[in-house]
Write a protein that holds these residues in place. Structure first.
Motif, PDB file in Angstrom:
ATOM      1  N   LYS A 212      -3.414  -3.772  -1.093  1.00  0.00           N
ATOM      2  CA  LYS A 212      -2.865  -2.541  -0.675  1.00  0.00           C
ATOM      3  C   LYS A 212      -1.739  -2.271  -1.650  1.00  0.00           C
ATOM      4  CE  LYS A 212      -4.002  -1.150   4.322  1.00  0.00           C
ATOM      5  NZ  LYS A 212      -2.746  -1.496   5.404  1.00  0.00           N
ATOM      6  N   LEU A 213      -1.630  -1.394  -2.583  1.00  0.00           N
ATOM      7  CA  LEU A 213      -0.471  -1.525  -3.375  1.00  0.00           C
ATOM      8  C   LEU A 213       0.828  -0.823  -2.826  1.00  0.00           C
ATOM      9  CD1 LEU A 213      -0.345  -1.183  -6.289  1.00  0.00           C
ATOM     10  CD2 LEU A 213      -0.570   0.996  -6.217  1.00  0.00           C
ATOM     11  N   LYS A 214       2.172  -1.748  -2.894  1.00  0.00           N
ATOM     12  CA  LYS A 214       3.179  -1.675  -2.723  1.00  0.00           C
ATOM     13  C   LYS A 214       4.262  -1.038  -4.286  1.00  0.00           C
ATOM     14  CE  LYS A 214       2.109  -3.014   0.687  1.00  0.00           C
ATOM     15  NZ  LYS A 214       1.799  -1.990   2.471  1.00  0.00           N
ATOM     16  N   VAL A 215       4.898   0.036  -4.256  1.00  0.00           N
ATOM     17  CA  VAL A 215       5.792   0.887  -5.131  1.00  0.00           C
ATOM     18  C   VAL A 215       7.358   0.424  -4.633  1.00  0.00           C
ATOM     19  CG1 VAL A 215       3.700   1.364  -6.642  1.00  0.00           C
ATOM     20  CG2 VAL A 215       5.040   2.813  -5.272  1.00  0.00           C
ATOM     21  N   ILE A 216       7.797   1.005  -5.556  1.00  0.00           N
ATOM     22  CA  ILE A 216       9.291   0.899  -5.648  1.00  0.00           C
ATOM     23  C   ILE A 216       9.825   1.499  -7.493  1.00  0.00           C
ATOM     24  CG2 ILE A 216      10.330  -1.262  -5.494  1.00  0.00           C
ATOM     25  CD1 ILE A 216      12.064  -1.303  -3.484  1.00  0.00           C
ATOM     26  N   GLY A 217      10.901   2.060  -6.610  1.00  0.00           N
ATOM     27  CA  GLY A 217      11.309   2.789  -8.175  1.00  0.00           C
ATOM     28  C   GLY A 217      13.175   2.759  -8.511  1.00  0.00           C
ATOM     29  N   GLU A 230      19.025  -1.840  -3.326  1.00  0.00           N
ATOM     30  CA  GLU A 230      18.594  -0.611  -2.954  1.00  0.00           C
ATOM     31  C   GLU A 230      19.056   0.556  -2.601  1.00  0.00           C
ATOM     32  OE1 GLU A 230      20.332  -3.870   0.358  1.00  0.00           O
ATOM     33  OE2 GLU A 230      19.872  -4.066  -1.855  1.00  0.00           O
ATOM     34  N   LYS A 231      20.325   0.688  -2.553  1.00  0.00           N
ATOM     35  CA  LYS A 231      20.846   1.802  -2.709  1.00  0.00           C
ATOM     36  C   LYS A 231      20.644   2.617  -3.884  1.00  0.00           C
ATOM     37  CE  LYS A 231      23.446   1.112   1.022  1.00  0.00           C
ATOM     38  NZ  LYS A 231      23.230   2.303   2.266  1.00  0.00           N
ATOM     39  N   LEU A 232      20.141   2.378  -4.929  1.00  0.00           N
ATOM     40  CA  LEU A 232      19.313   2.930  -6.361  1.00  0.00           C
ATOM     41  C   LEU A 232      17.967   3.465  -5.624  1.00  0.00           C
ATOM     42  CD1 LEU A 232      21.142   0.054  -8.612  1.00  0.00           C
ATOM     43  CD2 LEU A 232      22.272   2.746  -8.109  1.00  0.00           C
ATOM     44  N   CYS A 233      17.266   3.013  -5.464  1.00  0.00           N
ATOM     45  CA  CYS A 233      16.025   3.338  -5.156  1.00  0.00           C
ATOM     46  C   CYS A 233      15.509   4.701  -4.811  1.00  0.00           C
ATOM     47  CB  CYS A 233      15.766   2.632  -3.769  1.00  0.00           C
ATOM     48  SG  CYS A 233      15.401   0.533  -4.089  1.00  0.00           S
ATOM     49  N   VAL A 234      14.766   4.995  -5.287  1.00  0.00           N
ATOM     50  CA  VAL A 234      14.577   6.850  -5.576  1.00  0.00           C
ATOM     51  C   VAL A 234      13.166   7.093  -5.206  1.00  0.00           C
ATOM     52  CG1 VAL A 234      16.216   7.183  -6.819  1.00  0.00           C
ATOM     53  CG2 VAL A 234      14.819   6.884  -7.410  1.00  0.00           C
ATOM     54  N   PRO A 235      12.397   8.420  -5.166  1.00  0.00           N
ATOM     55  CA  PRO A 235      11.045   8.506  -5.338  1.00  0.00           C
ATOM     56  C   PRO A 235      10.586   8.344  -6.690  1.00  0.00           C
ATOM     57  CG  PRO A 235      12.339   9.759  -3.526  1.00  0.00           C
ATOM     58  CD  PRO A 235      12.678   8.857  -4.171  1.00  0.00           C
ATOM     59  N   ILE A 236       9.026   7.881  -6.305  1.00  0.00           N
ATOM     60  CA  ILE A 236       8.909   7.851  -7.917  1.00  0.00           C
ATOM     61  C   ILE A 236       8.196   9.457  -8.243  1.00  0.00           C
ATOM     62  CG2 ILE A 236       7.100   7.111  -9.364  1.00  0.00           C
ATOM     63  CD1 ILE A 236       7.218   5.159  -7.959  1.00  0.00           C
ATOM     64  N   ASP A 237       8.060   9.839  -7.499  1.00  0.00           N
ATOM     65  CA  ASP A 237       8.375  11.491  -7.781  1.00  0.00           C
ATOM     66  C   ASP A 237       9.600  12.133  -8.626  1.00  0.00           C
ATOM     67  OD1 ASP A 237       5.787  11.886  -7.031  1.00  0.00           O
ATOM     68  OD2 ASP A 237       6.693  12.873  -5.392  1.00  0.00           O
ATOM     69  N   SER A 238      10.368  11.667  -8.520  1.00  0.00           N
ATOM     70  CA  SER A 238      11.668  12.366  -9.044  1.00  0.00           C
ATOM     71  C   SER A 238      11.689  11.681 -10.505  1.00  0.00           C
ATOM     72  CB  SER A 238      13.360  12.168  -7.867  1.00  0.00           C
ATOM     73  OG  SER A 238      12.529  10.378  -7.852  1.00  0.00           O
ATOM     74  N   ASP A 264       9.789   3.269   0.889  1.00  0.00           N
ATOM     75  CA  ASP A 264       9.969   2.552   1.125  1.00  0.00           C
ATOM     76  C   ASP A 264      10.661   1.144   1.776  1.00  0.00           C
ATOM     77  OD1 ASP A 264       9.217   0.599   3.672  1.00  0.00           O
ATOM     78  OD2 ASP A 264       7.259   1.392   3.629  1.00  0.00           O
ATOM     79  N   THR A 265      12.180   0.817   1.738  1.00  0.00           N
ATOM     80  CA  THR A 265      12.345  -0.329   0.802  1.00  0.00           C
ATOM     81  C   THR A 265      12.043  -1.645   1.553  1.00  0.00           C
ATOM     82  OG1 THR A 265      14.584   0.277   2.270  1.00  0.00           O
ATOM     83  CG2 THR A 265      14.413   0.102  -0.409  1.00  0.00           C
ATOM     84  N   LYS A 266      11.441  -1.376   3.101  1.00  0.00           N
ATOM     85  CA  LYS A 266      11.102  -2.215   4.656  1.00  0.00           C
ATOM     86  C   LYS A 266      10.478  -3.196   3.428  1.00  0.00           C
ATOM     87  CE  LYS A 266       9.891   0.622   7.259  1.00  0.00           C
ATOM     88  NZ  LYS A 266      10.189   1.823   6.623  1.00  0.00           N
ATOM     89  N   GLU A 267       9.270  -2.606   2.831  1.00  0.00           N
ATOM     90  CA  GLU A 267       8.143  -3.668   2.133  1.00  0.00           C
ATOM     91  C   GLU A 267       8.340  -5.116   1.055  1.00  0.00           C
ATOM     92  OE1 GLU A 267       5.115  -3.863   3.306  1.00  0.00           O
ATOM     93  OE2 GLU A 267       4.926  -1.631   4.624  1.00  0.00           O
ATOM     94  N   TRP A 268      10.076  -4.470   0.764  1.00  0.00           N
ATOM     95  CA  TRP A 268      10.558  -5.226  -0.132  1.00  0.00           C
ATOM     96  C   TRP A 268      11.697  -6.019  -0.049  1.00  0.00           C
ATOM     97  CZ3 TRP A 268       7.831  -4.717  -5.239  1.00  0.00           C
ATOM     98  CH2 TRP A 268       6.990  -4.559  -4.950  1.00  0.00           C
TER      99      TRP A 268
END
Length: 270
Positions: A212-217, A230-238, A264-268
């Motif tokens: 499964k592919l996991k991504v974070i932006g 983790e406060k700097l995480c945003v949806p990749i759409d943005s 989804d920061t829980k995956e990281w």
């Protein structure tokens, strides 16, 4: 009337020649490129299906990273590379010169644009991630791989995120990284070639987990900020909305929408 020894005249001439020689070296000397031919400049190991779109069509594959160069802004709109845990060594390497990228159609900006600008030559693919071979390390000093960055940002939160990505590579075995500055009209420019200074930078990290592919932006202003990553995480759409770049365009469209619309920061592990 006092007379100066002849030697003092000779010394003055020699000093003047040294100053002129140093000025010529600084302003006109350009070292040879770090990948001399197509065999050395083979396609990088970054997964083809994860490559983003290019708004310019000027995509370059170096041996250990790929990029899309944006000539009007004189820098890459994205740099993509794979970071494997085996890449992470503490081998000490001699820092090479920054050189123009001969594989960019228009050639990348000269490093001298940064002189006296007050901005760091900020790596996009970090040199610290490429110590495992001399060529891999040297390639990160192509000017196509740098962007003007505030020195406190470069040494601060940007560096913290780079170190955290290395921790993920150790923990998960391998990660794929896409990174760059947000290039938009009205940015400050530096140097004779008008290199734009991004106000904002992004970094996207992807990995496979049991198929499964996991991504974070991440999206951050180009200034130092003492806040948790983790406060700097945003949806990749943005990030796509700001850059006009389509990330993960090669994967299933349904999966792409699902992965890019939320965080989804829980995956990281932070």
């Amino acid at each position: 009337m006092a007379r100066y020894p002849k030697n003092s005249t000779i010394y003055s001439i020699l000093i003047g020649m040294c100053i002129v020689g140093f000025w010529v070296f600084e302003n006109f000397y350009t070292p040879s490129p770090y990948s001399e031919n197509s065999e050395e400049n083979r396609e990088s190991s970054f997964p083809f299906e994860f490559l983003p779109s290019s708004t310019t069509g000027d995509i370059v594959h170096h041996s250990y990273f790929s990029l899309s160069y944006n000539e009007p802004y004189e820098q890459a709109e994205w740099v993509a590379y794979t970071l494997d845990w085996k890449h992470l060594t503490y081998e000490d390497r001699e820092r090479p010169f920054f050189v123009e990228d001969p594989w960019v159609k228009s050639k990348s900006a000269d490093w001298r644009n940064y002189k006296g600008s007050g901005y760091d030559r900020g790596h996009l693919c970090p040199a610290g991630d490429r110590r495992f071979s001399e060529q891999a390390y040297n390639e990160t000093f192509y000017t196509s791989n740098i962007s003007p960055q505030d020195k406190y940002f470069n040494a601060g939160v940007w560096n913290r995120l780079e170190r955290h990505v290395r921790q993920w590579a150790k923990r998960y075995g391998s990660v794929n990284v896409i990174t760059g500055g947000v290039l938009e009209p009205g940015l400050e420019e530096i140097g004779d070639e008008d290199v734009d200074v991004p106000k904002t930078f992004y970094k996207i990290v992807a990995r496979q987990d049991k198929g499964k592919l996991k991504v974070i932006g991440f999206l951050m202003r180009g200034v130092e900020q003492q806040i948790p990553l983790e406060k700097l995480c945003v949806p990749i759409d943005s990030i796509e909305a700001l850059t006009g770049i389509d990330f993960f365009k090669g994967i299933d469209s349904g999966l792409q929408k699902k992965l890019e619309r939320s965080v989804d920061t829980k995956e990281w592990k932070f």
